[in-house]
Design a protein around this motif. Structure first.
Motif, PDB file in Angstrom:
ATOM      1  N   ASN A  25       0.815  -1.208   0.000  1.00  0.00           N
ATOM      2  CA  ASN A  25       0.000   0.000   0.000  1.00  0.00           C
ATOM      3  C   ASN A  25       0.854   1.266   0.000  1.00  0.00           C
ATOM      4  OD1 ASN A  25      -2.395  -1.356  -0.179  1.00  0.00           O
ATOM      5  ND2 ASN A  25      -2.759  -1.391   2.035  1.00  0.00           N
ATOM      6  N   LEU A  26       1.947   1.235   0.717  1.00  0.00           N
ATOM      7  CA  LEU A  26       2.862   2.382   0.651  1.00  0.00           C
ATOM      8  C   LEU A  26       3.368   2.557  -0.770  1.00  0.00           C
ATOM      9  CD1 LEU A  26       5.013   1.888   3.882  1.00  0.00           C
ATOM     10  CD2 LEU A  26       3.526   3.828   3.388  1.00  0.00           C
ATOM     11  N   SER A  27       3.784   1.462  -1.345  1.00  0.00           N
ATOM     12  CA  SER A  27       4.289   1.487  -2.707  1.00  0.00           C
ATOM     13  C   SER A  27       3.235   2.017  -3.671  1.00  0.00           C
ATOM     14  CB  SER A  27       4.707   0.070  -3.096  1.00  0.00           C
ATOM     15  OG  SER A  27       4.927  -0.023  -4.472  1.00  0.00           O
ATOM     16  N   LEU A  28       2.038   1.566  -3.462  1.00  0.00           N
ATOM     17  CA  LEU A  28       0.957   1.983  -4.340  1.00  0.00           C
ATOM     18  C   LEU A  28       0.734   3.494  -4.268  1.00  0.00           C
ATOM     19  CD1 LEU A  28      -1.387   1.013  -6.179  1.00  0.00           C
ATOM     20  CD2 LEU A  28      -2.779   0.904  -4.130  1.00  0.00           C
ATOM     21  N   VAL A  29       0.660   3.998  -3.067  1.00  0.00           N
ATOM     22  CA  VAL A  29       0.418   5.430  -2.903  1.00  0.00           C
ATOM     23  C   VAL A  29       1.571   6.250  -3.476  1.00  0.00           C
ATOM     24  CG1 VAL A  29       0.261   7.272  -1.184  1.00  0.00           C
ATOM     25  CG2 VAL A  29      -1.112   5.218  -0.930  1.00  0.00           C
ATOM     26  N   LEU A  30       2.774   5.856  -3.146  1.00  0.00           N
ATOM     27  CA  LEU A  30       3.913   6.608  -3.658  1.00  0.00           C
ATOM     28  C   LEU A  30       3.959   6.561  -5.183  1.00  0.00           C
ATOM     29  CD1 LEU A  30       6.415   8.277  -3.063  1.00  0.00           C
ATOM     30  CD2 LEU A  30       7.731   6.161  -2.881  1.00  0.00           C
ATOM     31  N   SER A  31       3.702   5.403  -5.741  1.00  0.00           N
ATOM     32  CA  SER A  31       3.736   5.272  -7.197  1.00  0.00           C
ATOM     33  C   SER A  31       2.663   6.120  -7.866  1.00  0.00           C
ATOM     34  CB  SER A  31       3.552   3.807  -7.599  1.00  0.00           C
ATOM     35  OG  SER A  31       4.548   3.007  -7.026  1.00  0.00           O
ATOM     36  N   LEU A  32       1.503   6.135  -7.256  1.00  0.00           N
ATOM     37  CA  LEU A  32       0.424   6.932  -7.837  1.00  0.00           C
ATOM     38  C   LEU A  32       0.782   8.411  -7.846  1.00  0.00           C
ATOM     39  CD1 LEU A  32      -2.855   5.332  -6.469  1.00  0.00           C
ATOM     40  CD2 LEU A  32      -2.298   5.788  -8.852  1.00  0.00           C
ATOM     41  N   VAL A  33       1.280   8.894  -6.736  1.00  0.00           N
ATOM     42  CA  VAL A  33       1.653  10.301  -6.679  1.00  0.00           C
ATOM     43  C   VAL A  33       2.802  10.568  -7.646  1.00  0.00           C
ATOM     44  CG1 VAL A  33       2.402  12.184  -5.209  1.00  0.00           C
ATOM     45  CG2 VAL A  33       0.891  10.441  -4.301  1.00  0.00           C
ATOM     46  N   HIS A  34       3.720   9.626  -7.696  1.00  0.00           N
ATOM     47  CA  HIS A  34       4.858   9.771  -8.598  1.00  0.00           C
ATOM     48  C   HIS A  34       4.407   9.921 -10.044  1.00  0.00           C
ATOM     49  CE1 HIS A  34       8.645   9.038 -10.600  1.00  0.00           C
ATOM     50  NE2 HIS A  34       8.221   7.900 -11.098  1.00  0.00           N
ATOM     51  N   LYS A  35       3.470   9.092 -10.428  1.00  0.00           N
ATOM     52  CA  LYS A  35       3.017   9.140 -11.820  1.00  0.00           C
ATOM     53  C   LYS A  35       2.225  10.389 -12.126  1.00  0.00           C
ATOM     54  CE  LYS A  35       2.296   6.193 -14.524  1.00  0.00           C
ATOM     55  NZ  LYS A  35       1.978   5.144 -15.479  1.00  0.00           N
ATOM     56  N   ASN A  36       1.452  10.830 -11.136  1.00  0.00           N
ATOM     57  CA  ASN A  36       0.595  11.986 -11.379  1.00  0.00           C
ATOM     58  C   ASN A  36       1.210  13.277 -10.871  1.00  0.00           C
ATOM     59  OD1 ASN A  36      -1.060   9.430 -11.115  1.00  0.00           O
ATOM     60  ND2 ASN A  36      -2.532  10.813 -12.044  1.00  0.00           N
ATOM     61  N   VAL A  37       2.407  13.175 -10.330  1.00  0.00           N
ATOM     62  CA  VAL A  37       3.149  14.326  -9.820  1.00  0.00           C
ATOM     63  C   VAL A  37       2.459  14.923  -8.595  1.00  0.00           C
ATOM     64  CG1 VAL A  37       4.157  16.566 -10.345  1.00  0.00           C
ATOM     65  CG2 VAL A  37       4.049  14.798 -12.113  1.00  0.00           C
ATOM     66  N   SER A  38       1.153  15.062  -8.684  1.00  0.00           N
ATOM     67  CA  SER A  38       0.422  15.667  -7.577  1.00  0.00           C
ATOM     68  C   SER A  38      -1.007  15.150  -7.583  1.00  0.00           C
ATOM     69  CB  SER A  38       0.453  17.189  -7.748  1.00  0.00           C
ATOM     70  OG  SER A  38      -0.361  17.798  -6.794  1.00  0.00           O
ATOM     71  N   LEU A  39      -1.490  14.819  -6.406  1.00  0.00           N
ATOM     72  CA  LEU A  39      -2.831  14.248  -6.287  1.00  0.00           C
ATOM     73  C   LEU A  39      -3.429  14.704  -4.962  1.00  0.00           C
ATOM     74  CD1 LEU A  39      -2.603  10.462  -7.240  1.00  0.00           C
ATOM     75  CD2 LEU A  39      -4.146  12.133  -8.218  1.00  0.00           C
ATOM     76  N   SER A  40      -4.725  14.765  -4.895  1.00  0.00           N
ATOM     77  CA  SER A  40      -5.332  15.052  -3.597  1.00  0.00           C
ATOM     78  C   SER A  40      -5.489  13.746  -2.831  1.00  0.00           C
ATOM     79  CB  SER A  40      -6.686  15.718  -3.784  1.00  0.00           C
ATOM     80  OG  SER A  40      -7.646  14.758  -4.132  1.00  0.00           O
ATOM     81  N   ARG A  41      -5.615  13.876  -1.549  1.00  0.00           N
ATOM     82  CA  ARG A  41      -5.758  12.672  -0.748  1.00  0.00           C
ATOM     83  C   ARG A  41      -7.061  11.939  -1.062  1.00  0.00           C
ATOM     84  NH1 ARG A  41      -3.592  14.884   4.925  1.00  0.00           N
ATOM     85  NH2 ARG A  41      -4.701  13.151   5.878  1.00  0.00           N
ATOM     86  N   ALA A 112       9.914  13.834  -8.871  1.00  0.00           N
ATOM     87  CA  ALA A 112       8.803  14.443  -9.595  1.00  0.00           C
ATOM     88  C   ALA A 112       9.056  14.455 -11.100  1.00  0.00           C
ATOM     89  CB  ALA A 112       8.560  15.854  -9.083  1.00  0.00           C
ATOM     90  N   GLY A 113      10.180  13.927 -11.529  1.00  0.00           N
ATOM     91  CA  GLY A 113      10.479  13.871 -12.947  1.00  0.00           C
ATOM     92  C   GLY A 113      11.192  15.096 -13.487  1.00  0.00           C
ATOM     93  N   LYS A 114      11.519  16.021 -12.600  1.00  0.00           N
ATOM     94  CA  LYS A 114      12.216  17.231 -13.052  1.00  0.00           C
ATOM     95  C   LYS A 114      13.721  17.027 -13.052  1.00  0.00           C
ATOM     96  CE  LYS A 114       8.763  20.361 -11.211  1.00  0.00           C
ATOM     97  NZ  LYS A 114       8.440  20.734  -9.835  1.00  0.00           N
ATOM     98  N   VAL A 115      14.343  17.451 -14.155  1.00  0.00           N
ATOM     99  CA  VAL A 115      15.797  17.396 -14.227  1.00  0.00           C
ATOM    100  C   VAL A 115      16.353  18.562 -13.417  1.00  0.00           C
ATOM    101  CG1 VAL A 115      17.791  17.562 -15.734  1.00  0.00           C
ATOM    102  CG2 VAL A 115      15.806  16.251 -16.458  1.00  0.00           C
ATOM    103  N   ILE A 116      17.153  18.244 -12.415  1.00  0.00           N
ATOM    104  CA  ILE A 116      17.658  19.266 -11.505  1.00  0.00           C
ATOM    105  C   ILE A 116      18.990  19.821 -11.988  1.00  0.00           C
ATOM    106  CG2 ILE A 116      18.521  19.642  -9.158  1.00  0.00           C
ATOM    107  CD1 ILE A 116      16.501  17.436  -8.318  1.00  0.00           C
ATOM    108  N   ASP A 117      19.816  18.947 -12.468  1.00  0.00           N
ATOM    109  CA  ASP A 117      21.129  19.375 -12.937  1.00  0.00           C
ATOM    110  C   ASP A 117      21.548  18.380 -14.007  1.00  0.00           C
ATOM    111  OD1 ASP A 117      23.537  20.572 -13.301  1.00  0.00           O
ATOM    112  OD2 ASP A 117      24.274  20.247 -11.257  1.00  0.00           O
ATOM    113  N   ARG A 118      22.377  18.857 -14.910  1.00  0.00           N
ATOM    114  CA  ARG A 118      22.743  17.980 -16.014  1.00  0.00           C
ATOM    115  C   ARG A 118      24.147  18.304 -16.498  1.00  0.00           C
ATOM    116  NH1 ARG A 118      18.780  17.654 -21.075  1.00  0.00           N
ATOM    117  NH2 ARG A 118      18.519  19.786 -20.361  1.00  0.00           N
ATOM    118  N   ARG A 119      24.953  17.319 -16.750  1.00  0.00           N
ATOM    119  CA  ARG A 119      26.308  17.534 -17.277  1.00  0.00           C
ATOM    120  C   ARG A 119      26.560  16.532 -18.406  1.00  0.00           C
ATOM    121  NH1 ARG A 119      29.054  19.965 -12.189  1.00  0.00           N
ATOM    122  NH2 ARG A 119      27.113  20.902 -11.442  1.00  0.00           N
TER     123      ARG A 119
END
Lengths: 407, 407
Positions: A25-41, A112-119
């Motif tokens: 269930n932890l995995s599920l919740v984290l994965s869902l938020v990860h995929k949608n970047v942001s979700l309401s509870r 969140a899928g954002k590239v923070i730094d790149r070289r």
DNA sequence: TCTATTTGTTGTCTAGGGCAACATAATGCA
DNA sequence: TGCATTATGTTGCCCTAGACAACAAATAGA
């Protein structure tokens, strides 16, 4: 509608205890938020079909671990008490590494899928594995030192333009680099002190498309990628990456579709990769080098009969390969990337007709053929995804590292 | 439609509650006993990694429901208190139906995999769907009336020599029978009052091989079957049947591998099925009809150059198809069934060499090519498996019927 | 007969998800 | 402005199912 690539729990054959339940269930919740970047509870509760109180509890634990963030001020969307938004903490990062023929790219990518730094560093032609590992370690170290102190590092994901044994982290046959068997994962791990996951570039791009690109919302995807070095692919089956026993699966480019004696990069004759080549297009168009957009434009502009014929031939062959994939996998969508999307643009009607003609009645009907979406960052995002995989599968058990602790 | 074999828990994307936990563990225990026919309780504890007391509890519940049987007198195997043996109750039965071109076979198959009763009826050439349904219903009824009063009926599993939408229970394009779209599952269900699962014959045979044949113990299997009507297949990925969106996946016979214009049964040119034909072998051998063993013997005995050449050609083509599958799926084993196993016997060395030559370095190394094992009952056992799937997935929730309650 | 070993059984513990009741914060209407 | 309505968050309690420990049972071997 459906979420994809959600964590399959552990699809193994052992019994499950309450701990497994929690992990799932932890995995599920984290994965869902990860995929949608942001979700309401409340969205989370609806999608997981878990009780509100349970979701609260799970979110609280994930927030405590620094994986999720909850907004203080929820904005109202309608009647009723507004729901707190939950988003992924972009300070949780992975290092994404892309190895190509003559350069190495390394990026820090947030959860969140954002590239923070790149070289990027040029390696020169045919560099030795240890040289490349050195360069990677340097780039990782320099990015790492610049990270926020509160960052949490998941690991390193590496995209390889060749065959990878994902189980052992061993390379095999990277023809483009002239490498044979190389224990790349352990080499990089030794130099950086971080866990390392390897993946074939086609596989990795496919994952990225599934999570953030044209494959969102689909559970059965065939992804075919055409690059300078050849044609790679990846397949998603029931939301899961097709890996095979050792992780070699998905080599769609080496599918033999013709009696032709022309050989591909692996020396196999008559394969898709042998017959549908970016180079040939460039030659016919008298282009020295071009990115895929330029290639598409050049194709559309060209009036040459020779070009026309070449493109028709390539489209027909690609259509056959697509039909084969459709018959074998019965996917929801076929994604074309790289110069194959140029072929799609050149004459999508012909391509679809050809693909349909070779498909069986049942399978071909609902299949959608599309261009892939993600551009230059595709591989980096995908590489980060495979580095995050362990964390997403077991958010409580996965060990995250600080930017400081070297080794 | 449903999963067979080991229950991968629910690889779904919803949260899990304690009930799901229980369902999963019940399913796991029942599936394990089902696959092994008989197991000791301590074996179960070891394999599931569940606590002894938990296993006891699970077994007790399954026994109470009439699904498992426990031996009274355990026989000792070594030091220590002997463990009770647990076996599957063969009184739990499914009706397995095999539809072929001119006949229908129906069997009652116990959960232990034993065929309890079997009937067959000739349908004549190109019978209508409703006629076939009638015959099936009659055979089912007559077998049903002869069943032990204490039997528990899971449902009906039907093997179709053509394309099946497993989601909807609809047929599409059964060329061998001249059928188009037929709602077969609901038709049979209406006449028998039993739940009906349909499956493609290749898929079903593949499942049977995985559970009880040459595929035992493997998680990644490519199965290719050559029959009179053409070449079918099935693929197991990570222990699970490859189904695709609608269940059309696994049509390996319609994989195009050549530029040849020769068409297969679906009108597709240059496919494996178009080029590797049982008929051609029979013709060359001047055989009118033969089963696969006779065919093999005739091949091995033949001194004809023409036969030799034909076989070499077919072997080479089959090798290409195998190589394609290896590159795409990276399986542990490739199983050949029907007359393709005759080709294997004819010159396994050549076949393997050809398959290896077309495979990529990584994937081809560990691949084993083997003949399938199960004979005439193969399809029936497999069809029963798909009927049992729902029961195995949720032993507590699945509704079993009595032999008496018609409709 | 005694010991070591393995398995079955029983009672107790506990984690974690469900649930109901209540609190909270928005909307909408009188 | 106030009150009803609605959706969400929070809290405390319940219940289930698996773990665990202690003990009983059944074997082999000395």
């Amino acid at each position: 509608m459906n979420e994809i690539a959600l964590p399959t729990l552990r699809a193994n054959r052992v019994g499950s205890s309450r701990e497994d339940l929690r992990i799932h269930n932890l995995s599920l919740v984290l994965s869902l938020v990860h995929k949608n970047v942001s979700l309401s509870r409340s969205d989370l509760a609806a999608q997981t079909r878990l009780n509100r109180s349970t979701v609260s509890d799970l979110v609280a634990e994930l927030s405590e671990r620094g994986l999720l963030l909850e907004t203080e001020r929820p904005q109202a969307t309608g009647v009723g008490r507004p729901s707190h938004m939950v988003s992924v903490n972009n300070r949780v990062v992975a290092f994404a590494v892309e190895i190509t023929t003559y350069a190495v790219r390394v990026a820090a990518v947030g959860l969140a899928g954002k590239v923070i730094d790149r070289r990027r560093a040029v390696t020169g032609l045919l560099p030795s594995p240890s040289r490349v590992v050195e360069i990677i370690a340097e780039l990782v170290a320099s990015i790492r030192s610049g990270l926020d102190k509160n960052s949490l590092i998941a690991g390193i994901g590496v995209s390889i333009p060749g065959q990878v044994n994902e189980q052992t982290g061993t390379l095999r046959m990277v023809t483009m680099l002239g490498w044979g068997e190389v224990e790349l994962a352990s080499m990089i791990s030794a130099k950086t002190g971080l866990p390392v996951s390897l993946g074939n570039d086609g596989t990795i791009s496919c994952v990225a498309e599934r999570d953030f690109g044209a494959g969102r919302g689909f559970n059965d995807i065939v992804y075919i990628f055409g690059g300078a070095g050849g044609i790679g692919g990846g397949v998603i089956v029931g939301g899961q990456m097709l890996r095979g026993t050792a992780g070699f699966a998905g080599e769609l480019g080496h599918m033999r579709i013709s009696d032709s004696k022309i050989e591909d990069s692996a020396g196999l004759p008559g394969t898709l990769e042998a017959l549908v080549k970016r180079e040939d297009l460039l030659d016919a168009l008298h282009l020295d080098d071009a990115d895929d957009d330029e290639l598409t434009r050049a194709i559309l502009k060209s009036k040459s009969l020779r070009v026309r014929k070449l493109i028709e031939r390539q489209i027909d062959l690609l259509g056959i390969a697509i039909a084969n994939c459709v018959n074998i996998f019965n996917p929801e969508v076929v994604l074309l990337a790289g110069f194959l999307s140029s072929l799609f643009d050149a004459d999508d009607y012909r391509l679809l007709a050809k693909a349909r003609a070779g498909g069986l009645a049942g399978a071909r009907e609902r299949v959608v053929v599309r261009k892939a979406e993600l551009g230059a960052n595709l591989v980096l995002v995908g590489a980060a995804e495979i580095a995050f995989a362990g964390l997403l599968a077991d958010p409580a058990g996965f060990k995250l590292r600080s930017p400081k602790s070297i080794k």
